[in-house]
Design a protein around this motif. Structure first.
Motif, mmCIF file in Angstrom:
data_model
loop_
_atom_site.group_PDB
_atom_site.id
_atom_site.type_symbol
_atom_site.label_atom_id
_atom_site.label_comp_id
_atom_site.label_asym_id
_atom_site.label_seq_id
_atom_site.Cartn_x
_atom_site.Cartn_y
_atom_site.Cartn_z
ATOM 1 N N PRO A 1 48.507 37.275 27.619
ATOM 2 C CA PRO A 1 48.212 36.691 26.121
ATOM 3 C C PRO A 1 47.395 37.477 25.672
ATOM 4 N N TRP A 2 47.357 37.666 24.306
ATOM 5 C CA TRP A 2 46.379 38.431 23.390
ATOM 6 C C TRP A 2 44.934 38.080 23.711
ATOM 7 N N ASP A 3 44.795 36.636 23.901
ATOM 8 C CA ASP A 3 43.332 36.243 23.947
ATOM 9 C C ASP A 3 43.397 35.736 25.360
ATOM 10 N N CYS A 4 43.589 36.463 26.174
ATOM 11 C CA CYS A 4 43.435 35.867 27.905
ATOM 12 C C CYS A 4 42.258 35.863 28.022
ATOM 13 N N ALA A 5 41.993 34.660 28.915
ATOM 14 C CA ALA A 5 40.757 34.224 29.179
ATOM 15 C C ALA A 5 40.181 34.950 30.427
ATOM 16 N N ASP A 6 41.042 35.451 31.066
ATOM 17 C CA ASP A 6 40.675 36.167 32.539
ATOM 18 C C ASP A 6 40.660 37.565 32.223
ATOM 19 N N GLY A 7 39.193 38.062 32.372
ATOM 20 C CA GLY A 7 39.105 39.628 31.948
ATOM 21 C C GLY A 7 39.513 40.575 33.051
ATOM 22 N N PHE A 8 40.864 40.570 33.586
ATOM 23 C CA PHE A 8 41.003 41.386 34.477
ATOM 24 C C PHE A 8 41.413 42.772 33.719
ATOM 25 N N PHE A 9 41.845 43.960 34.364
ATOM 26 C CA PHE A 9 41.773 45.131 33.757
ATOM 27 C C PHE A 9 42.703 45.183 32.530
ATOM 28 N N THR B 1 32.274 35.707 37.920
ATOM 29 C CA THR B 1 32.732 34.255 36.976
ATOM 30 C C THR B 1 32.233 34.248 35.744
ATOM 31 N N VAL B 2 31.621 35.333 35.346
ATOM 32 C CA VAL B 2 31.269 35.482 33.695
ATOM 33 C C VAL B 2 32.497 35.820 32.923
ATOM 34 N N THR B 3 33.253 37.159 33.503
ATOM 35 C CA THR B 3 34.385 37.389 32.808
ATOM 36 C C THR B 3 35.396 37.018 33.583
ATOM 37 N N ARG B 4 35.530 36.548 34.631
ATOM 38 C CA ARG B 4 37.003 36.365 35.280
ATOM 39 C C ARG B 4 36.988 34.959 35.531
ATOM 40 N N ARG B 5 37.883 34.333 34.704
ATOM 41 C CA ARG B 5 38.292 32.751 34.608
ATOM 42 C C ARG B 5 39.598 32.820 34.478
ATOM 43 N N THR B 6 40.072 31.520 35.148
ATOM 44 C CA THR B 6 41.488 31.164 35.223
ATOM 45 C C THR B 6 42.184 31.136 33.597
ATOM 46 N N GLU B 7 43.206 31.918 33.441
ATOM 47 C CA GLU B 7 43.929 31.972 32.368
ATOM 48 C C GLU B 7 44.889 30.956 32.467
ATOM 49 N N GLU C 1 37.795 46.880 21.588
ATOM 50 C CA GLU C 1 36.331 46.837 21.669
ATOM 51 C C GLU C 1 35.871 46.340 23.072
ATOM 52 N N ALA C 2 36.356 45.515 23.747
ATOM 53 C CA ALA C 2 35.821 44.802 24.682
ATOM 54 C C ALA C 2 35.717 45.774 25.911
ATOM 55 N N TYR C 3 36.298 46.890 25.836
ATOM 56 C CA TYR C 3 36.312 47.888 27.075
ATOM 57 C C TYR C 3 34.899 48.805 26.850
ATOM 58 N N LEU C 4 34.261 48.710 25.740
ATOM 59 C CA LEU C 4 33.157 49.441 25.446
ATOM 60 C C LEU C 4 31.667 48.518 26.038
ATOM 61 N N ASP C 5 32.070 47.244 26.565
ATOM 62 C CA ASP C 5 31.007 46.286 26.886
ATOM 63 C C ASP C 5 31.088 46.619 28.482
ATOM 64 N N GLU C 6 29.686 46.961 28.865
ATOM 65 C CA GLU C 6 29.147 47.341 30.238
ATOM 66 C C GLU C 6 29.587 46.076 31.057
ATOM 67 N N GLY C 7 29.324 44.921 30.471
ATOM 68 C CA GLY C 7 29.455 43.607 31.317
ATOM 69 C C GLY C 7 30.995 43.454 31.595
ATOM 70 N N VAL C 8 31.830 43.602 30.398
ATOM 71 C CA VAL C 8 32.985 43.196 30.710
ATOM 72 C C VAL C 8 33.873 44.329 31.770
ATOM 73 N N ARG C 9 33.322 45.522 31.753
ATOM 74 C CA ARG C 9 33.882 46.498 32.638
ATOM 75 C C ARG C 9 33.458 46.147 34.013
ATOM 76 N N ARG C 10 32.204 45.845 34.325
ATOM 77 C CA ARG C 10 31.768 45.518 35.683
ATOM 78 C C ARG C 10 32.695 44.264 36.530
ATOM 79 N N GLY C 11 33.400 43.571 35.669
ATOM 80 C CA GLY C 11 34.309 42.558 36.278
ATOM 81 C C GLY C 11 35.779 43.017 36.416
ATOM 82 N N MET C 12 35.905 44.607 36.253
ATOM 83 C CA MET C 12 37.074 45.123 36.439
ATOM 84 C C MET C 12 36.779 46.430 37.770
ATOM 85 N N SER C 13 37.272 46.130 38.862
ATOM 86 C CA SER C 13 37.286 47.003 39.781
ATOM 87 C C SER C 13 37.531 48.452 39.555
ATOM 88 N N VAL C 14 38.503 48.541 38.872
ATOM 89 C CA VAL C 14 38.966 49.960 38.618
ATOM 90 C C VAL C 14 38.044 51.071 38.256
#
Length: 251
Positions: free
Chosen positions: A175-183, A18-24, A191-204
């Motif tokens: 959208p470029w500022d998508c609220a839902d942090g999917f892949f 729920t930290v990075t995956r929110r409804t867009e 730069e967001a993909y360098l963040d470990e916390g962001v990546r852990r919300g993406m199962s890939v």
């Protein structure tokens, strides 16, 4: 995305979902429009409850205990179950929906046919993973994470999925500022993909394994530092939304 059973996967990586995956909201509006006048909705592979409409009756189905535990107190009631074997009579719901979950199902065509069986309308958010679509269109898979192609071997194409239930396909722009942090969400914010916390919300990232992840992240870091990423992707700079192969299947 991940091409494995979602129960062990999300019981392992879903603790901070729920930290990075929110409804867009802009994508949610497109899903809501596709649901039309449906008053009763079954949400299959419901996760923490993102994209569930608030103005109608919703019943959720989710196999992962960790994901179910993160549903808010006001979320729709949620049953334990899987898409391929839904415990409902034929045409029990006005609509069935599935959002960013189809690629986790062991047998996605069987699951889709179950949704079609229990509901009069089906709305599914998924990917066009063909070489002409998502694989080569998105710079992260194309330039840094080619291992994703191996995960798709033997999986049905988006056309196969649509044909299985007689669905039409509708593009979903990100959208470029998508609220839902999917892949694909950070296509203009690399730069967001360098963040470990962001990546852990993406199962890939879990699916490709730690070696591929480390290599891809280091290569992206180096290209951002050198300006190589910006030069290679300069056509993205002025875009407000991108078409990266995301689709709604509507039947």
């Amino acid at each position: 995305m991940a091409l494995m059973s979602s129960v062990p996967l999300y019981d392992t990586i879903g603790t901070a979902y729920t930290v990075t995956r929110r409804t867009e909201p802009r994508i949610a509006a497109q899903v809501l429009a596709a649901l039309g006048d449906a008053r009763t909705v079954l949400n299959v592979g419901a996760g923490t409850g993102s994209y569930e409409p608030q103005d109608r009756y919703v019943l959720a189905v989710e196999p992962s205990a960790v994901m179910r535990s993160q549903r808010s107190a006001g979320a729709a009631p949620c049953l334990v179950g899987s898409a391929e074997n839904l415990p409902f009579d034929d045409q029990s719901f006005d609509a069935a929906m599935a959002f960013a979950t189809l690629h986790h199902w062991p047998d996605p065509i069987a699951g889709l046919r179950e949704l079609r069986r229990v509901a009069r309308r089906v709305v599914v958010f998924t990917h066009d993973t063909s070489e002409a679509g998502w694989l080569h269109r998105f710079w992260l898979t194309r330039d840094y994470l080619p291992e994703v192609a191996d995960l798709l071997v033997g999986r049905p194409s988006v056309t196969d999925l649509a044909d299985a239930i007689g669905a039409r396909m509708e593009p979903v722009l990100i959208p470029w500022d998508c609220a839902d942090g999917f892949f694909e969400a950070y296509w203009r914010q690399p730069e967001a993909y360098l963040d470990e916390g962001v990546r852990r919300g993406m199962s890939v990232w879990t699916s490709v394994g730690p070696d591929a992840e480390r290599r891809a992240v280091q290569s992206l870091h180096d290209d951002l530092a050198s300006g190589r990423w910006a030069e290679r992707n300069r056509d993205l700079a002025g875009l407000d939304a991108a078409e990266l192969g995301l689709r709604l299947l509507i039947a």
